[in-house]
Scaffold this motif. Structure first.
Motif, PDB file in Angstrom:
ATOM      1  N   ARG A  25       0.837  -1.215   0.000  1.00  0.00           N
ATOM      2  CA  ARG A  25       0.000   0.000   0.000  1.00  0.00           C
ATOM      3  C   ARG A  25       0.870   1.264   0.000  1.00  0.00           C
ATOM      4  O   ARG A  25       0.519   2.268  -0.644  1.00  0.00           O
ATOM      5  CB  ARG A  25      -0.932  -0.030   1.221  1.00  0.00           C
ATOM      6  CG  ARG A  25      -1.886   1.120   1.311  1.00  0.00           C
ATOM      7  CD  ARG A  25      -3.066   0.977   0.366  1.00  0.00           C
ATOM      8  NE  ARG A  25      -3.781   2.236   0.199  1.00  0.00           N
ATOM      9  CZ  ARG A  25      -4.115   2.767  -0.972  1.00  0.00           C
ATOM     10  NH1 ARG A  25      -3.829   2.156  -2.086  1.00  0.00           N
ATOM     11  NH2 ARG A  25      -4.760   3.903  -1.023  1.00  0.00           N
ATOM     12  N   CYS A  26       1.996   1.230   0.706  1.00  0.00           N
ATOM     13  CA  CYS A  26       2.940   2.367   0.683  1.00  0.00           C
ATOM     14  C   CYS A  26       3.345   2.671  -0.756  1.00  0.00           C
ATOM     15  O   CYS A  26       3.533   3.822  -1.144  1.00  0.00           O
ATOM     16  CB  CYS A  26       4.216   2.033   1.459  1.00  0.00           C
ATOM     17  SG  CYS A  26       4.027   1.809   3.213  1.00  0.00           S
TER      18      CYS A  26
ATOM     19  N   CYS B 202       0.510   5.411   6.006  1.00  0.00           N
ATOM     20  CA  CYS B 202      -0.043   4.299   5.223  1.00  0.00           C
ATOM     21  C   CYS B 202      -1.243   3.698   5.973  1.00  0.00           C
ATOM     22  O   CYS B 202      -1.185   3.455   7.176  1.00  0.00           O
ATOM     23  CB  CYS B 202       1.035   3.243   5.011  1.00  0.00           C
ATOM     24  SG  CYS B 202       0.396   1.741   4.251  1.00  0.00           S
TER      25      CYS B 202
HETATM   26 ZN   LIG Z   1       2.318   0.516   4.118  1.00  0.00          ZN
END
Ligand SMILES: [Zn+2]
Length: 264
Positions: A189-190, A259
């Motif tokens: 996701r980052c 995040c």
């Molecule tokens: Zn992340």
């Protein structure tokens, strides 16, 4: 260095975790590598890898994991084989058209290495089921081109601290990275939040067959290194491969403080 004539070891091979005589012979060239050795080969035999997606990347990655002797593979894909898959999805052939990809892939992998166990899952998993399946594995290989599945898999791998080998390939390019969810390392996701929601697929952009072979093989290679804890992994590094120029570039991937998966 241990040899095939090591009678003591042969005498103890009743243990399922140890290598039989036939397996020692089969994996001899790999065992000959100091960083692998018999101990490493036994680790591979005991390892459980989840392969998500049996398209171009998944076919290439799982075939090398199978022949290298990774003892337990679970294959997830709910799609069936179509004619336009055959150009790059090397575990499937003409006679498999309209069969489930996981069934076709399992048949081929079992022929390549009858010493390994292969499980298949041919349905979409909800978040809870995905988490419980991932928790049963030592490592996950993401070979899907579906962003929502990637996000779901990342979340589950983060929760259970299971390393994820992530890759993508399109046209004449590929990229690969590894997430191990250790402190101060990024998650998928980052990375994905930097690229927004723009997603291209092979359907609209095309893909040259050997490119998925190269990137999928790299996924198998990184997985084996992670299982054996050898070499330098791709955690925090995104490797780009450009087939047109045969150049690789590397980009640092940083953990994003806010995040939604791994931040805070
Ligand atoms: Zn992340």
């Amino acid at each position: 260095m241990p040899s095939l004539n090591d009678k003591t070891r042969v005498a103890h091979c009743d243990n399922q975790d140890e290598l039989s005589d036939a397996e020692l012979l089969r994996y001899d060239r790999q065992i000959a590598i100091k960083a692998v050795d018999i101990e490493g080969q036994e680790k591979l035999k005991q390892a459980k890898i989840l392969v998500i997606g049996l398209g171009g990347l998944g076919c290439a990655a799982s075939q090398y994991l199978a022949v290298a002797g990774v003892g337990h593979l679970t294959l997830i894909d709910f799609d069936v084989v179509s004619e336009s898959n055959l150009q790059r999805q090397i575990l499937h052939c003409d006679s498999n058209i309209n069969e489930l990809k996981v069934d076709s892939a399992k048949q081929t992998l079992a022929k390549l290495n009858p010493y390994i166990h292969i499980n298949t899952i041919a349905r979409q998993l909800d978040d809870e089921k995905m988490k419980s399946i991932i928790d049963e594995h030592d490592l996950v290989i993401d070979c899907t081109d579906n962003v929502s599945v990637r996000e779901q898999v990342n979340q589950a791998c983060f929760i259970h601290n299971v390393p994820l080998v992530s890759a993508a390939a399109i046209r004449m390019e590929g990229m690969i990275t590894v997430f191990n969810y250790k402190e101060n390392t990024p998650c998928y996701r980052c990375f994905s939040q930097l690229f927004g929601e723009q997603v291209l697929s092979c359907v609209e952009s095309g893909i040259l067959a050997p490119v998925v072979g190269i990137i999928g093989s790299m996924q198998a290679l990184e997985s084996i290194k992670l299982l054996l804890d050898i070499g330098k992994d791709l955690v925090g590094r995104l490797l780009f491969f450009d087939a047109m120029t045969m150049e690789c570039r590397e980009m640092k991937l940083l953990k994003q403080a806010h995040c939604s998966v791994c931040g805070g």
